[in-house]
Scaffold this motif. Structure first.
Motif, PDB file in Angstrom:
ATOM      1  N   VAL A 191      -3.028  -0.737   8.967  1.00 20.72           N
ATOM      2  CA  VAL A 191      -3.351   0.460   9.914  1.00 20.72           C
ATOM      3  C   VAL A 191      -2.063   1.260   8.831  1.00 20.72           C
ATOM      4  CG1 VAL A 191      -1.404   0.248  12.004  1.00 20.72           C
ATOM      5  CG2 VAL A 191      -3.049  -1.834  11.922  1.00 20.72           C
ATOM      6  N   LYS A 192      -2.824   2.638   9.688  1.00 18.95           N
ATOM      7  CA  LYS A 192      -2.241   3.373   8.660  1.00 18.95           C
ATOM      8  C   LYS A 192      -0.255   3.388   8.571  1.00 18.95           C
ATOM      9  CE  LYS A 192      -4.774   6.837  10.081  1.00 18.95           C
ATOM     10  NZ  LYS A 192      -5.193   8.283  10.521  1.00 18.95           N
ATOM     11  N   PHE A 193      -0.301   3.979   7.393  1.00 17.86           N
ATOM     12  CA  PHE A 193       1.198   3.127   7.414  1.00 17.86           C
ATOM     13  C   PHE A 193       2.625   4.011   7.731  1.00 17.86           C
ATOM     14  CE2 PHE A 193       5.074   4.316   4.562  1.00 17.86           C
ATOM     15  CZ  PHE A 193       5.898   3.096   4.775  1.00 17.86           C
ATOM     16  N   LEU A 233      14.487  -1.174   3.750  1.00 21.92           N
ATOM     17  CA  LEU A 233      13.512  -1.724   2.083  1.00 21.92           C
ATOM     18  C   LEU A 233      13.787  -2.961   3.264  1.00 21.92           C
ATOM     19  CD1 LEU A 233      14.834  -0.182  -0.525  1.00 21.92           C
ATOM     20  CD2 LEU A 233      12.677  -0.265  -0.135  1.00 21.92           C
ATOM     21  N   GLU A 234      14.921  -3.149   3.479  1.00 23.43           N
ATOM     22  CA  GLU A 234      14.644  -4.703   4.270  1.00 23.43           C
ATOM     23  C   GLU A 234      13.221  -4.373   5.352  1.00 23.43           C
ATOM     24  OE1 GLU A 234      18.726  -6.042   5.814  1.00 23.43           O
ATOM     25  OE2 GLU A 234      17.349  -7.958   6.472  1.00 23.43           O
ATOM     26  N   GLN A 235      13.685  -3.845   5.916  1.00 21.52           N
ATOM     27  CA  GLN A 235      11.750  -3.810   7.128  1.00 21.52           C
ATOM     28  C   GLN A 235      10.721  -4.177   6.207  1.00 21.52           C
ATOM     29  OE1 GLN A 235      12.233  -4.533  10.475  1.00 21.52           O
ATOM     30  NE2 GLN A 235      14.142  -5.308  10.091  1.00 21.52           N
ATOM     31  N   LEU A 236      10.322  -3.086   5.290  1.00 19.82           N
ATOM     32  CA  LEU A 236       9.724  -2.984   4.812  1.00 19.82           C
ATOM     33  C   LEU A 236       8.808  -4.044   3.753  1.00 19.82           C
ATOM     34  CD1 LEU A 236       9.768   1.196   3.075  1.00 19.82           C
ATOM     35  CD2 LEU A 236       8.171  -0.024   4.561  1.00 19.82           C
ATOM     36  N   GLU A 237      10.462  -4.818   3.884  1.00 17.38           N
ATOM     37  CA  GLU A 237       9.333  -6.353   2.937  1.00 17.38           C
ATOM     38  C   GLU A 237       8.920  -7.178   3.912  1.00 17.38           C
ATOM     39  OE1 GLU A 237      13.267  -6.709   0.502  1.00 17.38           O
ATOM     40  OE2 GLU A 237      12.427  -4.872  -1.115  1.00 17.38           O
ATOM     41  N   GLN A 238       8.970  -7.070   5.364  1.00 24.90           N
ATOM     42  CA  GLN A 238       9.195  -7.939   5.676  1.00 24.90           C
ATOM     43  C   GLN A 238       7.385  -8.174   5.902  1.00 24.90           C
ATOM     44  OE1 GLN A 238      10.961  -9.858   8.206  1.00 24.90           O
ATOM     45  NE2 GLN A 238      12.964  -8.661   7.162  1.00 24.90           N
ATOM     46  N   PRO A 239       6.999  -9.858   6.332  1.00 21.73           N
ATOM     47  CA  PRO A 239       5.457 -10.001   6.366  1.00 21.73           C
ATOM     48  C   PRO A 239       4.730  -9.146   7.275  1.00 21.73           C
ATOM     49  CG  PRO A 239       6.910 -12.053   6.636  1.00 21.73           C
ATOM     50  CD  PRO A 239       7.929 -10.519   6.438  1.00 21.73           C
ATOM     51  N   TYR A 240       5.429  -8.805   8.016  1.00 25.15           N
ATOM     52  CA  TYR A 240       4.457  -8.288   9.248  1.00 25.15           C
ATOM     53  C   TYR A 240       4.161  -6.490   8.854  1.00 25.15           C
ATOM     54  CZ  TYR A 240       7.970  -5.043  10.571  1.00 25.15           C
ATOM     55  OH  TYR A 240       9.315  -4.159  11.020  1.00 25.15           O
ATOM     56  N   GLY A 255       1.088  -7.588   6.934  1.00 25.21           N
ATOM     57  CA  GLY A 255       0.201  -8.092   7.767  1.00 25.21           C
ATOM     58  C   GLY A 255      -0.516  -6.575   8.386  1.00 25.21           C
ATOM     59  N   ALA A 256      -0.286  -5.833   8.718  1.00 23.94           N
ATOM     60  CA  ALA A 256      -0.523  -4.786   9.387  1.00 23.94           C
ATOM     61  C   ALA A 256      -1.175  -3.572   8.470  1.00 23.94           C
ATOM     62  CB  ALA A 256       0.716  -4.191   9.890  1.00 23.94           C
TER      63      ALA A 256
END
Lengths: 320, 524
Positions: A220-222, A204-211, A214-215
């Motif tokens: 870009v496909k999830f 979840l922490e990664q999913l909330e990152q700006p990158y 941006g993707a």
């Protein structure tokens, strides 16, 4: 260069192990309890019923009448030659004692960790992706129970259900695969309940990152974002979480081993502490320390392989 | 496809664990793994008694620590004398033991006893065994106080370093059991005793297998062997008895007893032993130096309710100190009865009253607040302590209960006001043991510093008195003096239980805790 690093790492290991052994020996020596008195009194609270003369004589027989540094020095000298002493309780070499109890614990660890990783990591990822949906809610309830229920209670419920109610398994462990089946399942439940939540939080922490935003904006496909970036970036912290369970599991669980009559390292450690079996405790502490050192080293290497930034930081750190 | 791989991986893991026997090391299963089918079928027809216990020896060497208690219980080793149901010694491997003078004993051994390797037991073999035990275990020297031994055929003459009136009782202690030390084998793994069962294998804290010694001097054992499972948890012990995996359970917790009331399935055989629930006063505390306070505390304990309700009949009460069933047990009128009003009257008469009206009586102007320490491994002790604390409040005394894993440190440092422990008072059936270590001034188990000149004088007489009747009288007198002094409180004595399947025959619980398997035990 690599050889130099390995040598430095090994040196580091030796220093840590020496420190731990000295510290453990000091704590045990300073303990107000007397191993000779406990040996004479047995496990039935007969302390005080033994005369001072008998205790002094037993200390002499067990080599406990010598000063601290002489005792530690003698033990260290022998330990460096592979002789970690003789157990006061069992009258057998410590290495033999640890090797004998290691089997069940190692197998329980290998099985429970393998299953835990195979279950908890995918479940954690799915819970994060489908946050607050059915699977996530179900897993939240499961984790809640898994974390809150003490291991002794889970063990007794399992024992009652599978051995008394269903009569699928014997109550008295006969060793072998059947003997470690239920305790391994209890460990798996506990580990999965915790690790799933940890993996979920990391993802979840990664999913909330700006990158990620941006993707997604770039179209870009999830699926590609998840497998190509998020999982890759989450691998190192997940690995660190798993390493903690490795250390925990290799130390054995006295409660679970006790209820399922598994003669593993956890039970050995607890009974050794109860009887102040100094050399067995020393051997056990060193074993756990070695496991943690090796696991930490492996995590460092794997993390560096997974995440180049870690390697870069190490190099720059080393050069400064 | 992935599932299939996962299933295969798990199957391999479990398979490998099974093949390696989880690293038990022995490589051979004591239950008969690797034996031919006919051999296994023979085994199934054998009369094997399955015992489950939560406690285990560290080895089968009777000289180590307290391991002799287990080799005795498991029918491997025997002693020269045994204790009967009243904890009185009677000859077993010995025919007789005669006192020649204050420090000389002549033991005549039975002529028909053989070790499990077929060799005859002689005075020489007993001497060799005791010499070995004394060299390993310092406790041995405090059981028999042996100075010299002279062996001649079946006669062993022993001189002691001091007068030991309880010498016969000492011969019942399992540490004085006999094994053949000249056999050349390892006594820790395969002791050669004289008992009805010989050791086959022992995996420490896991399982012990014994088989019958067909040439046993007392007659061929009825069971072909026994398997003793060591179980780490009392819940598991209970479940193993419930589903019939074990025939006999030792150390069954009192709380589980109500599960075994169906007489058609179970037979619960329990007798009161000498393990007392003893309360020590710390005489360093001025409040507890007051006789009236000690008497009042002695009177707030409803012993009957403690035994029957709190401890679910797992113990019996006593108004004295020693177990009532013993020759020197308490008599009618001894000790103190439960009487809250009487306790208050005693305190009032001693001028110990509640002047400030806060519900707690004062002593020299300060509220009486006492710490009662105990430990958790004997489940009934904290329950008893809480009940005492509750009753104490009713008579205006504040008693705070502190429960620890162990009170060893408190015993050593005297860091307590009151202490309750579970203590075996007459391990070999003799009153002298408890008197010497607990009641005598400076005794090693006199943790609270109790001292009474008259009691000391009587104990000194007991220490050198050989006449049994006189010893009994002295023990009674000592008890009366201590009770008059309210020096100690003994709430009661724990029962020693065996829970058995209804098909187990030939086993009767002995209060000494020394005996379990014998030649008459078998499964119907």
């Amino acid at each position: 260069m690599v050889l130099h690093k390995i040598i430095m790492q090994l040196l580091h290991f030796v220093i840590v192990l020496l420190g731990i052994s000295f510290l453990t020996f000091s704590i045990l020596f300073l303990s107000p309890r007397n191993p000779a008195e406990l040996w004479l009194a047995g496990s039935d609270g007969n302390v005080g019923m033994i005369s001072e003369e008998a205790i002094a004589e037993q200390e002499r027989i067990m080599g406990l009448d010598k000063p601290f540094l002489v005792q530690y020095g003698t033990w260290l000298g022998k330990a460096l030659q592979g002789n970690f002493g003789i157990s006061f309780t069992y009258n057998t070499p410590v290495t033999e004692e640890i090797a004998k109890h290691m089997g069940p614990t190692v197998w329980m660890t290998v099985i429970s960790l393998t299953v835990t990783i195979l279950l908890a990591v995918p479940l954690g990822v799915l819970c994060a992706v489908y946050k607050d949906q059915l699977l996530d809610n179900v897993m939240r309830i499961f984790s809640f129970f898994g974390i809150s229920l003490p291991s002794f209670l889970t063990s007794i419920i399992f024992l009652w259900f599978f051995c008394i109610k269903m009569e699928w398994l014997p109550v008295i462990s006969k060793g072998g695969a059947i003997g470690i089946l239920l305790p391994s399942v209890v460990l798996i439940l506990q580990f999965v309940a915790k690790l799933t939540r940890q993996v979920r939080a990391i993802i979840l922490e990664q999913l909330e990152q700006p990158y990620v935003d941006g993707a997604i904006t770039r179209g870009v496909k999830f699926k590609n974002i998840l497998f190509g970036h998020v999982l890759k970036n989450s691998a190192a912290p997940i690995l660190t979480c798993i390493s903690i369970y490795v250390g925990l599991a290799f130390g054995g669980s006295a409660v679970i081993e006790g209820i399922f009559s598994v003669d593993g390292l956890g039970r050995m450690a607890v009974s050794s502490v109860a009887r102040l079996d100094i050399y067995v405790i020393q051997g056990f502490v060193l074993w756990v320390a070695i496991v943690y050192l090796v696991v930490n080293l492996l995590v460092d290497i794997l993390s560096a392989m997974i995440d180049p930034r870690i390697k870069y930081n190490r190099k720059s750190g080393g050069g400064s | 496809m992935k599932r299939k791989w996962m299933a295969m991986f798990l199957a391999m893991m479990l398979g490998a664990a099974a093949l390696t026997g989880c690293g038990n090391g022995s490589g051979e299963d004591s239950q008969g793994q690797g034996k031919s089918e006919s051999e296994q079928s023979d085994q199934e027809n054998e009369n094997i008694v399955v015992v489950a216990d939560t406690q285990a020896p560290t080895s089968l060497d009777l000289a180590q620590s307290w391991d002799s208690w287990y080799t005795s219980r498991w029918g491997i080793t025997e002693t020269l004398y045994m204790l009967d149901e009243n904890l009185e010694p009677y000859p077993w491997l010995a025919e007789s033991c005669e006192m020649k003078d204050d420090t000389t004993w002549e033991i005549t051994l039975r002529d028909d006893v053989t070790f499990q390797n077929g060799k005859k037991m002689t005075a020489e073999s007993v001497k060799a065994c005791w010499e070995r035990t004394a060299g390993i275990n310092a406790r041995f020297n405090e059981v028999l106080y042996i100075d010299t031994m002279t062996a001649d055929g079946q006669k062993l003459t022993v001189t002691t370093t001091k007068a030991v009136p309880a010498f016969l009782n000492g011969l019942c202690e399992p540490l004085t059991g006999i094994i053949d030390v000249n056999d050349g084998g390892d006594p820790a793994a395969m002791p050669i005793g004289t008992g009805p069962f010989q050791a086959v294998s022992y995996e420490v804290k896991s399982e012990c297998v014994v088989e019958k010694y067909a040439d046993y001097w007392g007659g061929e054992p009825k069971a072909d062997g026994a398997v003793i499972h060591i179980i780490g948890d009392t819940s598991t012990l209970t479940m193993a008895q419930q589903n019939g995996e074990s025939d006999i359970s030792v150390s069954m917790p009192g709380a589980s007893m109500e599960l075994f009331t169906d007489n058609s399935q179970y037979n619960v055989d329990g007798v009161a032993g000498s393990r007392g629930q003893v309360i020590y006063f710390n005489y360093g505390n001025p409040v507890l130096q007051e006789l009236s306070v000690r008497q009042a505390i002695s009177m707030i304990i409803d012993k009957d309710s403690y035994a029957s309700i709190i401890n679910k009949d797992a113990s019996v009460t006593t108004t004295g100190l020693y177990p009532d069933f013993m020759a020197y047990g308490a008599e009618e009128g001894d000790g103190y009865q439960y009487d809250l009003e009487g306790a208050q009257t005693i305190l009032e008469e001693a001028g110990i009253v509640d002047r400030d009206g806060n519900g707690i009586r004062e002593f020299h102007g300060e509220d009486i607040s006492l710490r009662l320490v105990t430990y958790s491994t004997k489940a009934e002790l904290p329950l008893f302590c809480n009940e005492i604390s509750s009753s104490a409040k009713k008579i205006g005394l504040d008693i705070q209960v502190e429960v620890y894993e162990s009170v060893t440190e408190h015993q050593k440092t005297g860091d307590f006001d009151l202490m309750m422990i579970s203590s075996t008072m007459c391990p070999t059936g003799d009153a002298q043991y408890f008197a010497d270590i607990t009641l005598k001034s400076g005794g090693s188990g006199n943790y609270g510093g109790y001292s009474n000149e008259k009691v000391d004088e009587l104990i000194e007489q007991l220490d050198v008195e050989y006449d049994t009747e006189q010893r009994t009288e002295l023990a009674k007198e000592i008890q009366k003096e201590v009770l008059a002094d309210a020096g100690y409180i003994v709430i009661g004595h724990a029962k020693y239980y065996y829970v058995m399947g209804a098909n187990v025959q030939g086993l009767h619980t002995n209060p000494s805790e020394y005996y379990l398997l014998n030649k008459d035990v078998y499964v119907e």
